[in-house]
Design an enzyme around this catalytic site. Structure first.
Site, PDB file in Angstrom:
ATOM      1  N   LYS A 222      31.213  34.291  66.954  1.00  0.00           N
ATOM      2  CA  LYS A 222      31.774  33.097  67.594  1.00  0.00           C
ATOM      3  C   LYS A 222      32.348  32.139  66.550  1.00  0.00           C
ATOM      4  O   LYS A 222      33.469  31.658  66.695  1.00  0.00           O
ATOM      5  CB  LYS A 222      30.696  32.384  68.430  1.00  0.00           C
ATOM      6  CG  LYS A 222      30.182  33.253  69.574  1.00  0.00           C
ATOM      7  CD  LYS A 222      29.175  32.529  70.436  1.00  0.00           C
ATOM      8  CE  LYS A 222      27.847  32.271  69.738  1.00  0.00           C
ATOM      9  NZ  LYS A 222      27.140  33.507  69.330  1.00  0.00           N
ATOM     10  N   THR A 223      31.579  31.906  65.508  1.00  0.00           N
ATOM     11  CA  THR A 223      32.055  31.035  64.438  1.00  0.00           C
ATOM     12  C   THR A 223      33.297  31.637  63.788  1.00  0.00           C
ATOM     13  O   THR A 223      34.282  30.954  63.522  1.00  0.00           O
ATOM     14  CB  THR A 223      30.961  30.863  63.372  1.00  0.00           C
ATOM     15  OG1 THR A 223      29.752  30.492  64.022  1.00  0.00           O
ATOM     16  CG2 THR A 223      31.341  29.811  62.360  1.00  0.00           C
ATOM     17  N   GLU A 440      -0.090  54.950  65.919  1.00  0.00           N
ATOM     18  CA  GLU A 440       1.317  55.330  66.055  1.00  0.00           C
ATOM     19  C   GLU A 440       1.452  56.713  66.683  1.00  0.00           C
ATOM     20  O   GLU A 440       2.380  56.970  67.441  1.00  0.00           O
ATOM     21  CB  GLU A 440       2.037  55.278  64.703  1.00  0.00           C
ATOM     22  CG  GLU A 440       2.105  53.900  64.065  1.00  0.00           C
ATOM     23  CD  GLU A 440       2.656  52.816  64.982  1.00  0.00           C
ATOM     24  OE1 GLU A 440       3.533  53.106  65.819  1.00  0.00           O
ATOM     25  OE2 GLU A 440       2.179  51.674  64.879  1.00  0.00           O
ATOM     26  N   HIS A 443       1.457  56.267  70.376  1.00  0.00           N
ATOM     27  CA  HIS A 443       2.759  55.851  70.915  1.00  0.00           C
ATOM     28  C   HIS A 443       3.734  57.020  70.920  1.00  0.00           C
ATOM     29  O   HIS A 443       4.422  57.285  71.902  1.00  0.00           O
ATOM     30  CB  HIS A 443       3.377  54.751  70.041  1.00  0.00           C
ATOM     31  CG  HIS A 443       2.750  53.401  70.192  1.00  0.00           C
ATOM     32  ND1 HIS A 443       2.541  52.807  71.408  1.00  0.00           N
ATOM     33  CD2 HIS A 443       2.322  52.517  69.262  1.00  0.00           C
ATOM     34  CE1 HIS A 443       1.990  51.605  71.213  1.00  0.00           C
ATOM     35  NE2 HIS A 443       1.839  51.420  69.924  1.00  0.00           N
TER      36      HIS A 443
HETATM   37  P1  ADP Z   1      27.962  33.651  65.621  1.00  0.00           P
HETATM   38  O1  ADP Z   1      28.701  32.386  65.321  1.00  0.00           O
HETATM   39  O2  ADP Z   1      28.372  34.287  66.910  1.00  0.00           O
HETATM   40  O3  ADP Z   1      26.477  33.555  65.500  1.00  0.00           O
HETATM   41  P2  ADP Z   1      29.179  34.508  63.188  1.00  0.00           P
HETATM   42  O4  ADP Z   1      30.605  34.280  63.474  1.00  0.00           O
HETATM   43  O5  ADP Z   1      28.477  33.456  62.396  1.00  0.00           O
HETATM   44  O6  ADP Z   1      28.384  34.726  64.538  1.00  0.00           O
HETATM   45  O7  ADP Z   1      29.009  35.930  62.504  1.00  0.00           O
HETATM   46  C1  ADP Z   1      28.310  36.108  61.306  1.00  0.00           C
HETATM   47  C2  ADP Z   1      28.957  37.173  60.445  1.00  0.00           C
HETATM   48  O8  ADP Z   1      28.866  38.444  61.060  1.00  0.00           O
HETATM   49  C3  ADP Z   1      30.432  36.943  60.237  1.00  0.00           C
HETATM   50  O9  ADP Z   1      30.656  36.122  59.139  1.00  0.00           O
HETATM   51  C4  ADP Z   1      30.953  38.353  60.021  1.00  0.00           C
HETATM   52  O10 ADP Z   1      30.764  38.777  58.696  1.00  0.00           O
HETATM   53  C5  ADP Z   1      30.059  39.184  60.894  1.00  0.00           C
HETATM   54  N1  ADP Z   1      30.661  39.408  62.220  1.00  0.00           N
HETATM   55  C6  ADP Z   1      30.133  39.022  63.401  1.00  0.00           C
HETATM   56  N2  ADP Z   1      30.919  39.400  64.424  1.00  0.00           N
HETATM   57  C7  ADP Z   1      31.985  40.016  63.888  1.00  0.00           C
HETATM   58  C8  ADP Z   1      33.155  40.614  64.438  1.00  0.00           C
HETATM   59  N3  ADP Z   1      33.385  40.643  65.760  1.00  0.00           N
HETATM   60  N4  ADP Z   1      34.048  41.158  63.586  1.00  0.00           N
HETATM   61  C9  ADP Z   1      33.832  41.126  62.260  1.00  0.00           C
HETATM   62  N5  ADP Z   1      32.754  40.579  61.686  1.00  0.00           N
HETATM   63  C10 ADP Z   1      31.821  40.030  62.472  1.00  0.00           C
HETATM   64 ZN    ZN Z   2       1.414  49.662  68.849  1.00  0.00          ZN
END
Ligand code: ADP
Ligand code: ZN
Length: 625
Positions: A222-223, A440, A443
């Site tokens: 998302k970020t 284990e 399980h």
């Molecule tokens: P969120 O904000 O959803 O928690 P981030 O954007 O912070 O996730 O993702 C963290 C890292 O994971 C990114 O910097 C990237 O390296 C990797 N990542 C996550 N999703 C993707 C994606 N769709 N494509 C490429 N890299 C990704």
């Molecule tokens: Zn157990």
């Protein structure tokens, strides 16, 4: 009276300032001489493995940049001073999110001392300390001033440095850096068009939202997506996190929020990104709100007022991210606010493949490495998990001194990301090992024998994460839906560990606590949420609040509550009895498996299957492998 206090405060402040300035000058100067080189994480690991790191290693969290790095000195390989001592150099290694914990663990494993420092500004820690000191004085002064009825002499939260935590992205991110979330990407494409040229977009009559809510589990990008929107449109990106506002005095959060928007309006078109919006945007609790919630409310209200106050065409777009949209205050979701939601899902098989390929570009692979197989073996992994997996694999390969990352290393890295890292078993007695082996084995044998279960992947009695041993299963493909049969087997699987301990050792341990909790939860969910019990059928009994995990006031009678408890107990008891029957019928196999585990520590799923089913049967089924 008031006058006197005021001037006394002022002169104190002056003296303190002068002293601090002198102090910081004096202490900062020797620092400037040092020359620091950027090092890669691999170089760092090589130095660690060959004992060339000089202790302590400093881990610095730079609040301004929002980044973490390691710093310190390392001895140069094969370079000596005149007196024969190894040459040293100062290094700095940047850590990407997610690497932090692992590196710290590895340092711990190698007994390397680490100092943790938080850097608040792009100046030396000494100055930070003195500034902090001055700040405290100023705060005192301000509070006194306010008591006396004057307005604050310092504009709190007005200074720009304080306001913009993430500031603008320095290294540009584009859509090419985001893989496997095509739908979400398409949905935000329009926003990019708008930001590129707001007036043209307006002329065409496009309606642009002021706020976009990105909804999805952690680590799905998302970020990354928000940054990519800014990068594609080449506009400034202001980033902050809802949790930044958590430790704030009443009023400061709101004032910060106002300042961010004021700055953003000046720099429009631009993006304001608010991560973890749920931490300020929770449903307002009304009466009986405790402590800090008042401060959140102010922050939230300020944000809403700001968003209402500007015209959508001004070009400030607020993007917020959350993984808990259902906890958000409905005021946030009204038209003219975050009225557009974009769902960012966990990646599908195809998505995982693309993400692996993207992040794999920087990595050298051995010929047998097959990213397609990795993608198939990682249902439920987020993009961040996958990036982490590759990173982990690359580091493991360095340690094993391989030329490229091979399939075995990729598998190992996957297991580590999914089930936690293996712990060195110091202080792990033979008796514990035995108990764990039986547990284990209990399980694992059920995992093989019961219907509707995920295939067994691996069993180990090497401690991992917090568990003493792990039985690992992996779903064959992406799971979108679970059946009643699956849950029934799952409860039985949970019972297996405890049953085996009881049968073999005549005593039981605390090792089953997690299993018990899980079995109970599954049974309760079956009854209360999924309508999977015969007794109640198609009814739900909880409106579970996703926020606190608590159940809202039950909408059923006390009598029903008692019946629910009885039904949950019946499900668990039946499962336990049934699991016990299966294990007792296979007592010899259980023993064989436990002994093998004690000896080998880790066994592959297929190996266990062969043992439990008997050699021939497994061969008959072997076609699919
Ligand atoms: P969120 O904000 O959803 O928690 P981030 O954007 O912070 O996730 O993702 C963290 C890292 O994971 C990114 O910097 C990237 O390296 C990797 N990542 C996550 N999703 C993707 C994606 N769709 N494509 C490429 N890299 C990704
Ligand atoms: Zn157990």
């Amino acid at each position: 009276m008031a006058k006197k206090g005021e001037s006394a405060g002022r002169s104190w402040l002056l003296i303190a300032l002068v002293v601090c300035a002198l102090l910081s000058l004096y202490r900062a100067s020797p620092q400037a001489a040092a020359k620091t080189q950027e090092a890669t994480l691999l170089e760092f690991y090589e130095a660690m493995e060959s004992g060339r790191l000089v202790e302590p290693v400093t881990r610095v969290f730079d609040r301004d940049e929002g980044s973490t790095y390691l710093a310190g000195e390392m001895e140069q390989k094969d370079e000596l001073n005149d007196d024969g001592s190894p040459k040293k150099r100062k290094y700095r290694v940047r850590l990407v999110p997610g690497e932090n914990e692992r590196v710290m663990n590895d340092l711990l494993d190698n007994s390397i001392k680490v100092e943790v420092v938080e850097k608040k500004a792009a100046i030396s820690p000494f100055i930070v300390q003195t500034l902090f000191f001055v700040g405290m004085l100023a705060l005192l002064y301000w509070i006194m001033y306010r008591r006396m009825g004057g307005g604050g002499p310092f504009g709190f939260g007005k200074s720009k440095a304080k306001v913009l935590n993430g500031i603008e992205a320095k290294n540009k991110v584009t859509f090419a850096d985001v893989a496997g979330v095509d739908e979400a990407r398409e949905e935000v494409q329009e926003i990019v068009e708008f930001l590129k040229d707001p007036s043209a977009f307006k002329k065409l009559g496009g309606r642009i939202p002021k706020g976009v809510l990105l909804v999805g589990p952690p680590g799905t990008g998302k970020t990354l997506l928000a940054r990519a929107i800014a990068g594609e449109a080449a506009v400034p990106f202001f980033a902050m996190s809802g949790s930044d506002f958590e430790e704030m005095f009443v009023g400061v959060g709101a004032s910060r929020m106002r300042d961010v928007f004021a700055e953003a309006k000046k720099r429009a078109p631009c993006i304001v990104f608010i991560d973890e919006i749920d931490s300020i945007g929770q449903k307002r609790t009304g009466a009986g709100a405790i402590g800090g919630s008042h401060a959140y409310e102010q922050t939230l209200n300020t944000m809403l007022v700001e968003m209402d106050g500007f015209d959508a065409n001004e070009g400030v777009i607020v993007i917020a991210a959350t993984n808990r949209p259902d906890t958000l205050d409905s005021a946030l979701l009204r038209p003219g606010r975050f009225d557009r939601q974009v769902v960012v899902e966990l990646p599908t098989l195809k998505g995982r493949r693309e993400i692996l390929e993207l992040h794999g570009k920087k990595i050298t692979f051995a010929p047998d490495a097959d990213l397609d197989r990795v993608a198939r073996g990682t249902p439920g992994f987020s993009g961040a998990d996958l990036a982490n997996l590759l990173n982990e694999a690359a580091l493991m390969a360095v340690r094993k001194k391989l030329d490229g990352v091979d399939m075995a290393t990729l598998d190992e890295a996957r297991d580590k990301v999914l089930w936690g890292r293996e712990r060195k078993s110091a202080g792990y007695s033979q008796k514990d090992r035995e108990c764990t082996a039986w547990h284990e084995a209990g399980h694992a044998i059920l995992q093989v024998l019961l219907p509707n279960t995920d295939p067994l992947h691996k069993v180990t009695i090497i401690p991992r994460g917090r568990a003493l041993g792990v039985t690992m299963s992996l779903p064959e493909r992406d799971v979108l839906n679970r059946t009643r049969g699956y849950f029934l087997s799952e409860i039985r699987l949970c019972c297996g560990g405890r049953i085996a301990e009881e049968i073999a050792l005549g005593d039981i341990s605390t090792g089953a606590a997690q299993d018990i909790a899980q079995a109970t939860q599954i049974a309760r969910d079956m009854v209360c949420r999924f309508g999977m019990s015969d007794k109640f059928g198609f009814q739900a009994f909880v409106a579970r609040s996703p926020l606190s995990g608590d159940e809202n006031p039950p909408a059923f009678s006390e009598g029903t509550a008692r019946e629910i408890d009885a039904e949950v107990r019946r499900l668990v008891d039946e499962a336990y009895a049934d699991a016990k029957r299966v294990i007792e019928e296979n007592r010899a196999k259980l023993e064989e498996l436990a002994k093998a585990l004690l000896e080998k520590e880790t066994m592959d799923g297929r190996e266990v299957e062969r043992m439990v089913r008997g050699e021939d049967e497994a061969k008959a089924e072997g076609g699919e492998a």
